[in-house]
Structure formats: structure tokens, C-alpha cells
Design an enzyme around this catalytic site. Structure first.
Site, short mmCIF file in Angstrom:
data_model
loop_
_atom_site.label_atom_id
_atom_site.label_comp_id
_atom_site.label_asym_id
_atom_site.label_seq_id
_atom_site.Cartn_x
_atom_site.Cartn_y
_atom_site.Cartn_z
N ARG A 174 0.83 -1.22 0.00
CA ARG A 174 0.00 0.00 0.00
C ARG A 174 0.85 1.26 0.00
NH1 ARG A 174 -5.26 -0.07 2.49
NH2 ARG A 174 -4.82 1.80 3.68
N ARG A 178 9.47 6.12 -3.36
CA ARG A 178 9.68 7.13 -4.41
C ARG A 178 11.10 7.66 -4.42
NH1 ARG A 178 5.28 10.31 -2.50
NH2 ARG A 178 3.43 9.35 -3.39
N ARG A 253 -8.48 -6.98 13.78
CA ARG A 253 -7.59 -6.21 14.63
C ARG A 253 -8.40 -5.05 15.18
NH1 ARG A 253 -3.71 -7.29 17.76
NH2 ARG A 253 -2.12 -5.68 17.86
N ARG A 284 0.39 5.84 16.33
CA ARG A 284 0.45 7.20 15.78
C ARG A 284 -0.26 8.19 16.68
NH1 ARG A 284 -2.48 5.34 10.07
NH2 ARG A 284 -4.12 4.15 11.04
N GLU A 306 -3.30 6.46 18.98
CA GLU A 306 -3.98 5.26 18.45
C GLU A 306 -3.20 4.02 18.90
OE1 GLU A 306 -5.17 5.81 14.34
OE2 GLU A 306 -4.77 3.68 13.97
N TYR A 354 -9.86 -5.11 3.23
CA TYR A 354 -9.15 -3.92 3.72
C TYR A 354 -9.46 -2.76 2.77
CZ TYR A 354 -4.90 -1.72 5.83
OH TYR A 354 -4.00 -0.92 6.49
N ASP A 356 -10.44 0.94 1.44
CA ASP A 356 -10.44 2.37 1.74
C ASP A 356 -11.79 2.96 1.33
OD1 ASP A 356 -7.98 2.72 2.95
OD2 ASP A 356 -6.93 2.92 1.04
P1 FAD Z 1 -18.06 0.83 8.69
O1 FAD Z 1 -17.70 2.25 8.65
O2 FAD Z 1 -17.41 -0.06 9.71
O3 FAD Z 1 -19.65 0.75 8.89
C1 FAD Z 1 -20.32 -0.42 9.30
C2 FAD Z 1 -21.36 0.02 10.31
O4 FAD Z 1 -22.19 -1.09 10.65
C3 FAD Z 1 -20.73 0.50 11.63
O5 FAD Z 1 -21.21 1.80 11.94
C4 FAD Z 1 -21.20 -0.54 12.64
O6 FAD Z 1 -21.42 0.01 13.93
C5 FAD Z 1 -22.49 -1.03 12.01
N1 FAD Z 1 -22.87 -2.37 12.43
C6 FAD Z 1 -22.07 -3.46 12.47
N2 FAD Z 1 -22.78 -4.51 12.94
C7 FAD Z 1 -24.02 -4.06 13.20
C8 FAD Z 1 -25.18 -4.68 13.73
N3 FAD Z 1 -25.18 -5.97 14.09
N4 FAD Z 1 -26.30 -3.95 13.86
C9 FAD Z 1 -26.33 -2.63 13.52
N5 FAD Z 1 -25.24 -1.99 13.03
C10 FAD Z 1 -24.10 -2.72 12.87
N6 FAD Z 1 -9.99 4.89 4.35
C11 FAD Z 1 -9.51 5.85 3.52
O7 FAD Z 1 -9.94 5.94 2.38
N7 FAD Z 1 -8.55 6.74 3.95
C12 FAD Z 1 -8.05 6.71 5.21
O8 FAD Z 1 -7.20 7.54 5.58
C13 FAD Z 1 -8.54 5.71 6.11
N8 FAD Z 1 -8.06 5.63 7.36
C14 FAD Z 1 -8.56 4.68 8.21
C15 FAD Z 1 -8.07 4.64 9.51
C16 FAD Z 1 -8.57 3.71 10.41
C17 FAD Z 1 -8.04 3.69 11.82
C18 FAD Z 1 -9.57 2.77 9.98
C19 FAD Z 1 -10.11 1.75 10.94
C20 FAD Z 1 -10.05 2.80 8.69
C21 FAD Z 1 -9.55 3.75 7.78
N9 FAD Z 1 -10.04 3.84 6.48
C22 FAD Z 1 -9.54 4.80 5.62
C23 FAD Z 1 -11.06 2.90 5.96
C24 FAD Z 1 -12.51 3.43 6.10
O9 FAD Z 1 -12.80 3.65 7.46
C25 FAD Z 1 -13.45 2.38 5.51
O10 FAD Z 1 -13.15 2.14 4.16
C26 FAD Z 1 -14.94 2.74 5.59
O11 FAD Z 1 -15.29 3.46 6.74
C27 FAD Z 1 -15.73 1.45 5.56
O12 FAD Z 1 -17.11 1.70 5.48
P2 FAD Z 1 -18.10 0.49 5.77
O13 FAD Z 1 -19.47 1.02 5.59
O14 FAD Z 1 -17.68 -0.71 5.02
O15 FAD Z 1 -17.82 0.09 7.31
N1 UDP Z 2 3.59 0.92 7.85
C1 UDP Z 2 4.82 0.91 8.44
N2 UDP Z 2 5.34 2.07 8.94
C2 UDP Z 2 4.65 3.22 8.90
C3 UDP Z 2 3.37 3.24 8.30
C4 UDP Z 2 2.86 2.06 7.79
O1 UDP Z 2 5.47 -0.13 8.50
O2 UDP Z 2 5.16 4.26 9.39
C5 UDP Z 2 3.04 -0.37 7.33
C6 UDP Z 2 2.21 -1.12 8.37
O3 UDP Z 2 2.42 -2.50 8.19
C7 UDP Z 2 0.79 -0.73 8.00
C8 UDP Z 2 0.91 -0.70 6.48
O4 UDP Z 2 2.21 -0.15 6.23
O5 UDP Z 2 -0.14 -1.68 8.45
C9 UDP Z 2 -0.16 0.14 5.80
O6 UDP Z 2 -0.08 1.45 6.29
P1 UDP Z 2 -1.29 2.46 6.16
O7 UDP Z 2 -0.84 3.78 6.66
O8 UDP Z 2 -1.84 2.37 4.80
O9 UDP Z 2 -2.31 1.82 7.21
P2 UDP Z 2 -3.77 2.24 7.69
O10 UDP Z 2 -3.95 3.70 7.43
O11 UDP Z 2 -4.70 1.36 6.92
O12 UDP Z 2 -3.76 1.90 9.13
#
Ligand code: FAD
Ligand code: UDP
Length: 377
Positions: A174, A178, A253, A284, A306, A354, A356
Site C-alpha cells: 500500500r 519514491r 484487529r 500514531r 492510536e 481492507y 479504503d
Molecule cells: P463501517 O464504517 O465499519 O460501517 C459499518 C457500520 O455497521 C458501523 O457503523 C457498525 O457500527 C455497524 N454495524 C455493524 N454490525 C451491526 C449490527 N449488528 N447492527 C447494527 N449496526 C451494525 N480509508 C480511507 O480511504 N482513507 C483513510 O485515511 C482511512 N483511514 C482509516 C483509519 C482507520 C483507523 C480505519 C479503521 C479505517 C480507515 N479507512 C480509511 C477505511 C474506512 O474507514 C473504511 O473504508 C470505511 O469506513 C468502511 O465503510 P463500511 O461502511 O464498510 O464500514
Molecule cells: N507501515 C509501516 N510504517 C509506517 C506506516 C505504515 O510499517 O510508518 C506499514 C504497516 O504495516 C501498515 C501498512 O504499512 O499496516 C499500511 O499502512 P497504512 O498507513 O496504509 O495503514 P492504515 O492507514 O490502513 O492503518
């Protein structure tokens, strides 16, 4: 059968609410239930001291798909934020992603040729054979041993709770590598943060007379009644939970977020600083005000640490752990899902991917197309 609604959407995250919006545009009546006390799933943001706080971790929207960018821009104006995290390794700061700035900070090299030669010599000294078999081999074969040891190994093993030798290689692919002085974390054409936060996007997606939303409601509290009363269900929770874990648990996780307001207008000078050593328990620190520009109290800032965490039933499943074993188990659940004609499984948890945000929107639109076809003219 409840005749009022055409669909029940379980989960008010991005997948469920894009589906609900598109269904409403096609004249369908939709009930959305969400077990949390708010909408928007993991992209939820809320205002604290004039700052948009990303409650479930830093969310930066990025895509190269113009149609998806145009789609999301219907619901918010995006700023020009470019994610450029810093890495802190034992008190030393490095630029991310791995680029000429990082190579200069590590080794003092000044040209791409010098950086390539340095990395190549480390790759050769590691004596890897054939295709990378795990994350460690993938990382070293891309970027050499110094960066692997300082910026990848500690962070990755904290994040995933496993040795890098036990993790799939794709996770690290991911990240860009560069040979230019470019700290942009993403290669995508379009990138930004919605001015005013992400929650407004979901509010607008749900803003239809055809959609009713109920928060604080768990599908599993009344599953039989839901299935009896709604002709079709879009389920965005955990697919293994839906099937009562009958084939075994998929691995997830979890995370713990520790948010505090600090008495300084600028705590770390950047939106995201990664702590890449093994000893620091968090991966982070996010300083939310830096996602938008010039917002919030000049004397205060909101930061979030986090902490990665093991997942146990009942915890929030933030990440699917897409190793071979889990993907094989998911395939078996997906086969059960296919046979379940009344229910469509979607999103990060329903499809155990996984994803986005841009990928979730795309997946939801594909599902809409298959289920309901084009918008009527
Ligand atoms: P979710 O947002 O998980 O929505 C599912 C919903 O269903 C939740 O609100 C949950 O409570 C609900 N639910 C589950 N089970 C039930 C139940 N039994 N009854 C009622 N409700 C229920 N993506 C990016 O593009 N850029 C980023 O920088 C980025 N950073 C991230 C950082 C973190 C820490 C995490 C965890 C994810 C990140 N993502 C990022 C990914 C992004 O969050 C997801 O792609 C997106 O939110 C997924 O949407 P979803 O609807 O699939 O899931
Ligand atoms: N990663 C790393 N060092 C960093 C940032 C990311 O080794 O400083 C690795 C780590 O394994 C992570 C993966 O790259 O799970 C993907 O990073 P990303 O920032 O895309 O993770 P997310 O935003 O999904 O948590």
C-alpha cells in the site's frame, strides 16, 4: 412482512448509506439501523473546540477514479490536504512515505542514483530467494534493511500483533516508494479532507423522505423479526457473526483511541506522526486541526493516540486480517452468503476486505447497479 420498506440496511457506514441513498433515488423505501449511537461508521467526525475530530482515526480521502471523486464531491467541498506523515523512531524524525527526503535523513544521500545504490546493496546483503513470502521479505526487497528495521518492523508488529514474517506481503505494498523529494503518502490523482468533516456526507446521503434511520439498534437483538419483516437486507456488519461463527472466527484487529485537548495551539506541527519503534505502545498521534487549515482555538489542540489492540468478540473490528487462512475461511462464508438470497453482504466487514473509502463507495455502487440498475432518466 412489513410492507412499508423495500430494504433494511444494517450499518450506517459508507457502504450502507451509499446504498440507501441510491435506492432512495430509485424510489425505494429504506430503513437503516445502526448499533452505535451515531451515523457514519468509522468515518464519523464531530466538532470539538471548533475542530473536526476524526473519532475513529485519521481519514484522508484519496482516489484516482474521477467518477468516485465527483460522486463524493456532491456531498462536501474538499480541501487540498495532502497526507505527509512524519515517522518518529526513538526520537529521530523521518519523512514518510519512503522517498528522497527519508533517504537523505537516513544516509545523507542526495541523488536518486545514490539512494538506489544504497538500497540495492542492502537488498543484496539480505540474500532473499524468489518471490517475497511475507511482509518482512516484501519490505526488505523493496526498500532494504535500514528502513525495514527503523520505519517498518516495529510499527507493523505493533499494528498487527504478529511477527512481520507471519504477515501477508500485500499490506506493505500500500505504501509508495519514491525516488523524488515528494512526501505525499498517496499516489492518487485526487486527495483531500471534507471541509466541515465527514459526518455531513453521510447526513446528506441519508437525507431522503424514503429513508428512516434508527441508531443504537443492533440487528442481532432482533434478527428473526428483521428477516421476517424486510424483503431484502443489506448487511454491513461482520459476515462471520451473521452466520453465528459456524465455520469459525475470522480474525480482526482492534484499536483503542485516546483523545485529549492540550493547552497548545500546535502540538506536533503535523496532522499525523507515526511512532515506528517497538516500545512506544501507540502507533500514531493525530493532531486533528491540521487536517483543515486555520481552524480551532489558537491556544488549544485536540490530539488522539492510536493504540493497536487484539480483537475479542464484542470489540470493534477495525481491520480484517487478510492472511491466507482468513481469506480461505472468508471464501467459505461468502459461499454461505451467496446462498442467502434475502441478504446482500457489503463493506469492510461484510466483504472482509481492507477497503479504503473510495473502494467502499465503488463497491456499494457496483452492488446498487447489480440490484437496482441505472437511475431512471
Ligand atoms: P463501517 O464504517 O465499519 O460501517 C459499518 C457500520 O455497521 C458501523 O457503523 C457498525 O457500527 C455497524 N454495524 C455493524 N454490525 C451491526 C449490527 N449488528 N447492527 C447494527 N449496526 C451494525 N480509508 C480511507 O480511504 N482513507 C483513510 O485515511 C482511512 N483511514 C482509516 C483509519 C482507520 C483507523 C480505519 C479503521 C479505517 C480507515 N479507512 C480509511 C477505511 C474506512 O474507514 C473504511 O473504508 C470505511 O469506513 C468502511 O465503510 P463500511 O461502511 O464498510 O464500514
Ligand atoms: N507501515 C509501516 N510504517 C509506517 C506506516 C505504515 O510499517 O510508518 C506499514 C504497516 O504495516 C501498515 C501498512 O504499512 O499496516 C499500511 O499502512 P497504512 O498507513 O496504509 O495503514 P492504515 O492507514 O490502513 O492503518
Amino acid at each position: 412482512m412489513n410492507t412499508k420498506y423495500d430494504y433494511l440496511v444494517v450499518g450506517a457506514g459508507l457502504f450502507g448509506t451509499v446504498f440507501a441513498h441510491e435506492a432512495a433515488l430509485r424510489g425505494k423505501r429504506v430503513k437503516v439501523i445502526e448499533k452505535r449511537d451515531h451515523i457514519a461508521g468509522n468515518i464519523y467526525t464531530k466538532t470539538v473546540d471548533g475542530i473536526q475530530v476524526h473519532q475513529y482515526g485519521a481519514h484522508i480521502f484519496h482516489t484516482s477514479d474521477k467518477a468516485i471523486w465527483d460522486y463524493v464531491n456532491q456531498f462536501a467541498e474538499f480541501n487540498r490536504f495532502t497526507n505527509s506523515p512524519m515517522a518518529n523512531y526513538n526520537g529521530q524524525l523521518y519523512n514518510l512515505p519512503f522517498n528522497m527526503n527519508t533517504f537523505n535523513e537516513l544516509w545523507g544521500v542526495q541523488t536518486p542514483a545514490e539512494a538506489k545504490a544504497k538500497i540495492q546493496s542492502q537488498i543484496e546483503a539480505a540474500h532473499l530467494n524468489g518471490q517475497p513470502k511475507n511482509l518482512e521479505e516484501q519490505a526488505i526487497s523493496l526498500i532494504g534493511t535500514d528502513i525495514y528495521q527503523k520505519l517498518i518492523k516495529g510499527y507493523t508488529e505493533k499494528q498487527w500483533g504478529q511477527a512481520a514474517t507471519a504477515l501477508p506481503a500485500f499490506i506493505i505494498r500500500r505504501l509508495p516508494v519514491r525516488y523524488t523529494f515528494d512526501n505525499n503518502y498517496f499516489n492518487d490523482t485526487y486527495q483531500g479532507i471534507p471541509i466541515g468533516g465527514y459526518t455531513q456526507i453521510v447526513e446528506k446521503l441519508l437525507d431522503h423522505a424514503e429513508i428512516d434511520v434508527e441508531t443504537g439498534v443492533d440487528f442481532f437483538a432482533d434478527r428473526d423479526a428483521y428477516l421476517a419483516n424486510y424483503p431484502k437486507v443489506i448487511f454491513t456488519g461482520m459476515i462471520d457473526q451473521y452466520f453465528d461463527y459456524q465455520l469459525g472466527e475470522l480474525a480482526y484487529r482492534s484499536l483503542r483511541f485516546e483523545t485529549e485537548t492540550v493547552d497548545t495551539g500546535n502540538y506536533q506541527g503535523n496532522a499525523v506522526v507515526n511512532y515506528t519503534d517497538a516500545a512506544t505502545p501507540y502507533t500514531r498521534i493525530i493532531e486533528h486541526k491540521h487536517f483543515e487549515f486555520g481552524n480551532g482555538d489558537p491556544e488549544k489542540s485536540v490530539i488522539t493516540r492510536e493504540y493497536p489492540a487484539d480483537w475479542h468478540r464484542g470489540d470493534e473490528p477495525y481491520y480484517p486480517v487478510n492472511n491466507q487462512q482468513n481469506n480461505a475461511l472468508y471464501k467459505q462464508y461468502a459461499a454461505l452468503a451467496k446462498a442467502e438470497g434475502q441478504v446482500i453482504f457489503g463493506g469492510r466487514l461484510g466483504q472482509y476486505r481492507y477497503y479504503d473509502m473510495h473502494q467502499v463507495i465503488h463497491a456499494a455502487l457496483v452492488t446498487v447497479q447489480a440490484e437496482l440498475g441505472d437511475l431512471p432518466q
